[in-house]
Design an enzyme around this catalytic site. Structure first.
Site, PDB file in Angstrom:
ATOM      1  N   THR A 261     -18.925 -27.286   6.378  1.00  0.00           N
ATOM      2  CA  THR A 261     -19.902 -28.067   7.132  1.00  0.00           C
ATOM      3  C   THR A 261     -20.665 -28.948   6.148  1.00  0.00           C
ATOM      4  OG1 THR A 261     -21.461 -28.027   8.969  1.00  0.00           O
ATOM      5  CG2 THR A 261     -21.819 -26.373   7.267  1.00  0.00           C
TER       6      THR A 261
ATOM      7  N   CYS B 246     -31.008 -27.719   9.012  1.00  0.00           N
ATOM      8  CA  CYS B 246     -30.048 -26.843   9.684  1.00  0.00           C
ATOM      9  C   CYS B 246     -29.630 -25.713   8.738  1.00  0.00           C
ATOM     10  CB  CYS B 246     -28.801 -27.610  10.094  1.00  0.00           C
ATOM     11  SG  CYS B 246     -29.100 -28.913  11.301  1.00  0.00           S
TER      12      CYS B 246
ATOM     13  N   HIS C 188     -23.158 -23.780  12.567  1.00  0.00           N
ATOM     14  CA  HIS C 188     -24.123 -24.778  12.092  1.00  0.00           C
ATOM     15  C   HIS C 188     -25.344 -24.733  13.015  1.00  0.00           C
ATOM     16  CE1 HIS C 188     -24.712 -29.002  10.249  1.00  0.00           C
ATOM     17  NE2 HIS C 188     -25.785 -28.765  10.969  1.00  0.00           N
TER      18      HIS C 188
END
Lengths: 166, 196
Positions: free
Chosen positions: A28, A34, A51
């Protein structure tokens, strides 16, 4: 499984969840506030990467995407991993991200979502008695996270730094 | 949509004039793209999630509450620092504290004059807050802003801008306007433009 097979790298988008088996990799890109949550079953070598964008889905009326939130995404990932044959009591977690990206004072931004994402993820994992093996969280840098399902290693890429493996 | 062109011409024209005055050079501008799009799609428009960019963002309060951001790729950022500090182009290759405040100032000037032009035209009241700054991966910056502003699923107005000065300067910037639901209509109406 054929060891000569090319290693597949699967992209996990924003507020997304993906699972794969050895020797696949999950990646990711550009985690800011995040949090990337990886879960890994070392016995059957299956891993998942979530995520997390926001901590708590209960603050929203319409939740279209459970993988966006820590409180709904983590149980979902566990359920999906179980379909792959993983056992909850074997799962190992790693957390990456949760940074505070901006400098300069602004009240609206001091809510520090990064920290809340990290805390909620920890809380959810402890509800399932899943051990957090390693973390690289907080600070003010963006991170890219790569999960290697052959050994559970998580590699972290940041701007202007060497790769870090946790 | 004509409304968008109107906003970008008025706003960016004014912004670039202020920048030209700031660096005391002639600067030409080109606006290759103006449109509404989901914020997460803007990531691939600007570069990739790992592209290193600088971002100056300011909250807007008043009649059109929201947020404005200016995003520049790293080369453009360094060029702006050289321009503002009166250094030879190519001198800056990294951002120290001084360079950071230079970029912040440019973002401040661009945004201030953009918003100022809109206010003058529309008689609306829009007040910008203190600029915030980040220099890092594009994906990390944009998603963090989306979350912090609480506008995760909304469309944003994107105005891509290229600034030129003769041959050597080519600054590529992206101006984003995020408004609270409904307030973009307030702006359109005040500009005398049709609202869907």
């Amino acid at each position: 499984m054929d060891p000569a097979r090319e290693i597949v790298e699967i992209q996990v988008g924003i507020a997304d969840l993906k699972l794969t088996r050895e020797p696949g990799r999950l990646i990711t890109l550009g985690l800011g506030s995040c949090v990337g949550v990886s879960l890994y079953d070392p016995i059957i070598k299956v891993g998942g990467l979530l995520h997390v964008m926001l901590p708590d889905s209960t603050q929203f009326n319409n939740v279209h995407k459970p993988s966006k939130f820590a409180d709904t995404g983590i149980p979902l990932m566990i359920k999906e991993l179980q379909k792959f044959g993983a056992r909850v009591n074997r799962l190992q977690a790693k957390l990456v991200g949760g940074a505070q990206m901006f400098s300069g004072l602004d009240e609206k931004m001091t809510l520090n979502i990064g920290l809340r994402n990290t805390q909620k993820s920890r809380e959810m994992l402890s509800q399932f008695n899943i051990r957090i093996l390693a973390e690289d969280v907080g600070g003010n840098r963006g991170r890219t996270m790569i999960v290697d399902t052959s050994n559970g290693d998580v590699t972290i890429r940041t701007m202007g730094n060497k790769l870090k493996v946790i | 949509m004509d409304a968008l062109k109107e906003i970008s011409n008025i706003g960016m024209g004014n912004a670039v004039t202020s920048l030209a005055q700031l660096v005391n050079r002639r600067i030409d501008m080109n606006v290759p793209l103006t449109r509404f799009m989901p914020l997460d799609e803007t990531i691939s428009l600007v570069g990739g999630p790992e592209e290193i960019v600088s971002c100056v963002s300011l909250n807007i309060s008043g009649d059109v509450p929201g947020m404005v951001l200016f995003i520049f790729d790293s080369q453009s950022t360094f060029q702006m620092v050289d321009l503002l500090m009166g250094m030879n182009l190519g001198t800056t290759a990294d951002l120290d504290e001084m360079a950071e405040s230079a970029v912040k100032e440019i973002g401040n000037v661009l945004t201030g004059s953009f918003i100022g032009a809109l206010c003058q035209m529309t008689q609306l009241n829009m007040v910008t807050a203190v600029p915030m700054f980040a220099f890092d991966m594009l994906g990390a910056i944009l998603t963090s802003l989306m979350v912090a502003s609480g506008r995760v699923e909304d469309h944003v107005l994107v105005i891509q801008t290229q600034l030129f000065q003769e041959k050597e300067v080519n600054i590529k910037g992206n101006f984003f306007l995020l408004t609270e639901p409904g307030s973009i209509q307030v702006l359109f109406k005040a500009l005398g433009l049709a609202v869907e």
